[in-house]
Design a protein around this motif. Structure first.
Motif, PDB file in Angstrom:
ATOM      1  N   THR A   1       0.852  -1.186   0.000  1.00 42.52           N
ATOM      2  CA  THR A   1       0.000   0.000   0.000  1.00 42.52           C
ATOM      3  C   THR A   1       0.889   1.238   0.000  1.00 42.52           C
ATOM      4  O   THR A   1       1.769   1.385   0.856  1.00 42.52           O
ATOM      5  N   LEU A   2       0.654   2.122  -0.958  1.00 41.74           N
ATOM      6  CA  LEU A   2       1.431   3.348  -1.082  1.00 41.74           C
ATOM      7  C   LEU A   2       0.505   4.551  -1.046  1.00 41.74           C
ATOM      8  O   LEU A   2      -0.638   4.496  -1.525  1.00 41.74           O
ATOM      9  N   ASN A   3       1.009   5.646  -0.506  1.00 39.17           N
ATOM     10  CA  ASN A   3       0.315   6.923  -0.601  1.00 39.17           C
ATOM     11  C   ASN A   3       0.898   7.744  -1.742  1.00 39.17           C
ATOM     12  O   ASN A   3       1.917   7.386  -2.331  1.00 39.17           O
ATOM     13  N   GLN A   4       0.249   8.842  -2.047  1.00 38.22           N
ATOM     14  CA  GLN A   4       0.665   9.690  -3.165  1.00 38.22           C
ATOM     15  C   GLN A   4       2.127  10.093  -3.019  1.00 38.22           C
ATOM     16  O   GLN A   4       2.560  10.582  -1.979  1.00 38.22           O
ATOM     17  N   GLY A   5       2.893   9.846  -4.078  1.00 40.43           N
ATOM     18  CA  GLY A   5       4.289  10.228  -4.102  1.00 40.43           C
ATOM     19  C   GLY A   5       5.231   9.229  -3.462  1.00 40.43           C
ATOM     20  O   GLY A   5       6.448   9.428  -3.499  1.00 40.43           O
ATOM     21  N   GLN A   6       4.706   8.144  -2.896  1.00 35.90           N
ATOM     22  CA  GLN A   6       5.576   7.131  -2.311  1.00 35.90           C
ATOM     23  C   GLN A   6       6.049   6.148  -3.383  1.00 35.90           C
ATOM     24  O   GLN A   6       5.343   5.863  -4.355  1.00 35.90           O
ATOM     25  N   THR A   7       7.260   5.624  -3.189  1.00 36.69           N
ATOM     26  CA  THR A   7       7.843   4.658  -4.114  1.00 36.69           C
ATOM     27  C   THR A   7       8.145   3.353  -3.393  1.00 36.69           C
ATOM     28  O   THR A   7       8.406   3.343  -2.183  1.00 36.69           O
ATOM     29  N   TYR A   8       8.127   2.270  -4.161  1.00 34.66           N
ATOM     30  CA  TYR A   8       8.484   0.944  -3.638  1.00 34.66           C
ATOM     31  C   TYR A   8       9.557   0.353  -4.536  1.00 34.66           C
ATOM     32  O   TYR A   8       9.431   0.380  -5.766  1.00 34.66           O
ATOM     33  N   TYR A   9      10.626  -0.184  -3.932  1.00 33.65           N
ATOM     34  CA  TYR A   9      11.717  -0.800  -4.680  1.00 33.65           C
ATOM     35  C   TYR A   9      11.546  -2.319  -4.700  1.00 33.65           C
ATOM     36  O   TYR A   9      11.690  -2.978  -3.670  1.00 33.65           O
ATOM     37  N   LEU A  10      11.261  -2.841  -5.876  1.00 31.82           N
ATOM     38  CA  LEU A  10      11.145  -4.284  -6.092  1.00 31.82           C
ATOM     39  C   LEU A  10      12.433  -4.767  -6.754  1.00 31.82           C
ATOM     40  O   LEU A  10      12.810  -4.269  -7.820  1.00 31.82           O
ATOM     41  N   MET A  11      13.116  -5.730  -6.133  1.00 33.52           N
ATOM     42  CA  MET A  11      14.387  -6.207  -6.670  1.00 33.52           C
ATOM     43  C   MET A  11      14.376  -7.721  -6.838  1.00 33.52           C
ATOM     44  O   MET A  11      13.749  -8.447  -6.063  1.00 33.52           O
ATOM     45  N   SER A  12      15.085  -8.175  -7.858  1.00 30.78           N
ATOM     46  CA  SER A  12      15.177  -9.606  -8.121  1.00 30.78           C
ATOM     47  C   SER A  12      16.125 -10.270  -7.132  1.00 30.78           C
ATOM     48  O   SER A  12      16.972  -9.621  -6.509  1.00 30.78           O
ATOM     49  N   LYS A  13      15.987 -11.562  -7.012  1.00 31.00           N
ATOM     50  CA  LYS A  13      16.967 -12.343  -6.271  1.00 31.00           C
ATOM     51  C   LYS A  13      18.297 -12.309  -7.030  1.00 31.00           C
ATOM     52  O   LYS A  13      18.340 -12.013  -8.228  1.00 31.00           O
ATOM     53  N   VAL A  14      19.385 -12.576  -6.336  1.00 33.43           N
ATOM     54  CA  VAL A  14      20.700 -12.567  -6.966  1.00 33.43           C
ATOM     55  C   VAL A  14      20.713 -13.505  -8.172  1.00 33.43           C
ATOM     56  O   VAL A  14      20.202 -14.625  -8.121  1.00 33.43           O
ATOM     57  N   ASN A  15      21.294 -13.031  -9.275  1.00 34.82           N
ATOM     58  CA  ASN A  15      21.414 -13.790 -10.524  1.00 34.82           C
ATOM     59  C   ASN A  15      20.060 -14.179 -11.107  1.00 34.82           C
ATOM     60  O   ASN A  15      19.914 -15.234 -11.717  1.00 34.82           O
ATOM     61  N   ALA A  16      19.062 -13.336 -10.931  1.00 38.59           N
ATOM     62  CA  ALA A  16      17.728 -13.628 -11.456  1.00 38.59           C
ATOM     63  C   ALA A  16      17.161 -12.388 -12.132  1.00 38.59           C
ATOM     64  O   ALA A  16      17.718 -11.295 -12.046  1.00 38.59           O
ATOM     65  N   GLN A  17      16.055 -12.585 -12.836  1.00 41.77           N
ATOM     66  CA  GLN A  17      15.326 -11.497 -13.461  1.00 41.77           C
ATOM     67  C   GLN A  17      13.885 -11.511 -12.992  1.00 41.77           C
ATOM     68  O   GLN A  17      13.391 -12.513 -12.464  1.00 41.77           O
ATOM     69  N   LEU A  18      13.184 -10.406 -13.214  1.00 42.55           N
ATOM     70  CA  LEU A  18      11.761 -10.321 -12.903  1.00 42.55           C
ATOM     71  C   LEU A  18      10.933  -9.944 -14.120  1.00 42.55           C
ATOM     72  O   LEU A  18       9.774  -9.551 -13.984  1.00 42.55           O
ATOM     73  N   ALA A  19      11.502 -10.036 -15.325  1.00 50.43           N
ATOM     74  CA  ALA A  19      10.749  -9.723 -16.537  1.00 50.43           C
ATOM     75  C   ALA A  19       9.485 -10.572 -16.593  1.00 50.43           C
ATOM     76  O   ALA A  19       9.526 -11.780 -16.387  1.00 50.43           O
ATOM     77  N   GLY A  20       8.353  -9.943 -16.868  1.00 47.97           N
ATOM     78  CA  GLY A  20       7.081 -10.649 -16.888  1.00 47.97           C
ATOM     79  C   GLY A  20       6.320 -10.547 -15.581  1.00 47.97           C
ATOM     80  O   GLY A  20       5.172 -10.998 -15.495  1.00 47.97           O
ATOM     81  N   THR A  21       6.909  -9.947 -14.559  1.00 50.75           N
ATOM     82  CA  THR A  21       6.209  -9.715 -13.299  1.00 50.75           C
ATOM     83  C   THR A  21       5.007  -8.801 -13.547  1.00 50.75           C
ATOM     84  O   THR A  21       5.115  -7.787 -14.229  1.00 50.75           O
ATOM     85  N   HIS A  22       3.844  -9.183 -12.975  1.00 51.95           N
ATOM     86  CA  HIS A  22       2.607  -8.432 -13.190  1.00 51.95           C
ATOM     87  C   HIS A  22       2.357  -7.503 -12.010  1.00 51.95           C
ATOM     88  O   HIS A  22       2.365  -7.928 -10.853  1.00 51.95           O
ATOM     89  N   ILE A  23       2.105  -6.229 -12.298  1.00 49.36           N
ATOM     90  CA  ILE A  23       1.877  -5.210 -11.273  1.00 49.36           C
ATOM     91  C   ILE A  23       0.542  -4.527 -11.582  1.00 49.36           C
ATOM     92  O   ILE A  23       0.378  -3.942 -12.652  1.00 49.36           O
TER      93      ILE A  23
END
Length: 299
Positions: free
Chosen positions: A223-245
């Motif tokens: 849950t975010l409020n206006q102007g807030q950011t969230y950092y989503l990071m992959s596991k080491v040596n992995a990708q997140l391409a195709g992640t649905h948001i």
């Protein structure tokens, strides 16, 4: 120098976006949502330098205008940071004081990028799952085009065309770029999610394991409020391409993807950080035109 792909909205944004948009329904949808506008929310991902160099990146904002106008930038809660007139047919740069010595037209002091534990590639992962008040709000009295550029002292830089609020939607898929494991013990990719409204609930279904948060395919919510950011990071040596948001209740969010440090094409000596705003699913289609960059021997 790296390839400018049709997936990136930078350097030649109007051409790139025209190519990405399909020739079917998406053209009609996107025609109502230009890359120009008067109201923008913006944020960044993190880019950095090779292990031999440690210096924080410096982001800045470039605003171009066909007609003379006044541009105002505020923080996530509306506190003023900078105001300036942009001359017709020109651009103006807004940015924090730059330790590299490069100047901008309008200096501003803004807390919109991590300055601790982000100077070295092996420290970036420490920001995984962070929620910060890093969003900036930019308004103009006439239509403008907005770009965000992130640069380090040397080695690495990238830029993205920023979508106005009229083009931002609620449904996205992640694009990212595989990091080079030779450069770090913690090769990761990252995505920044920015809310434009208070009480925005966002469901994230990762396509790949995230760093310390969720396994691939296991949906979690933030849950975010206006102007807030969230950092989503992959596991080491992995990708997140195709992640649905997806933001619930059609609330508008912006998504920025990339890699703190990578090599394009693979195997080259030079490194580069990757940063781009992702196009909403609303503008996807079924027919596309693809081109290659000039003076490149392969993309």
């Amino acid at each position: 120098q790296r390839t400018i792909s049709i997936m990136t909205m930078k350097k030649i944004p109007l051409i790139a976006l025209t190519l990405v948009v399909s020739l079917g329904y998406s053209v009609t949808a996107f025609a109502q949502s230009s890359t120009e506008g008067r109201d923008f929310w913006l944020a960044t991902t993190i880019i950095t330098q090779p292990p031999t160099a440690s210096a924080p990146a410096t982001p800045y904002i470039a605003v171009s205008a066909q007609n003379a106008c006044t541009v105002t930038i505020t923080d996530y809660r509306g506190n003023p940071l900078a105001t300036a007139n942009v001359t017709a047919g020109s651009w103006t740069e807004f940015g924090n004081p730059d330790p590299t010595g490069s100047s901008v037209n309008i200096p501003m002091s803004a807390n919109w990028y991590p300055t601790t534990n982000a100077t070295h590639l092996d420290d970036v992962y420490k920001h995984a799952d962070e929620i910060n008040n890093y969003g900036l709000h930019l308004t103009a009295t006439a239509n403008v085009s907005v770009f965000v550029i992130i640069r380090t002292k040397q080695y690495s830089a990238d830029a993205s065309n920023i979508l106005p609020i009229t083009a931002v939607q609620s449904d996205y898929y992640v694009l990212d770029y595989y990091p080079d494991a030779n450069d770090t013990k913690y090769p990761i990719t990252m995505t920044t999610i920015l809310a434009t409204e208070d009480n925005t609930v966002i469901d994230i279904t990762p396509n790949g394991d995230t760093y310390g948060k969720s396994n691939s395919g296991s949906t979690f919510s933030i849950t975010l409020n206006q102007g807030q950011t969230y950092y989503l990071m992959s596991k080491v040596n992995a990708q997140l391409a195709g992640t649905h948001i997806v933001a619930r209740n059609n609330k508008k969010i912006a998504v920025y993807c990339g890699s703190p440090l990578t090599r394009l094409p693979a195997g080259v000596a030079a490194r580069d950080g990757m940063y781009e705003q992702v196009m909403p699913v609303d503008y996807w289609g079924t027919q596309f035109i693809a081109t290659r960059s000039l003076q490149k021997n392969g993309n």
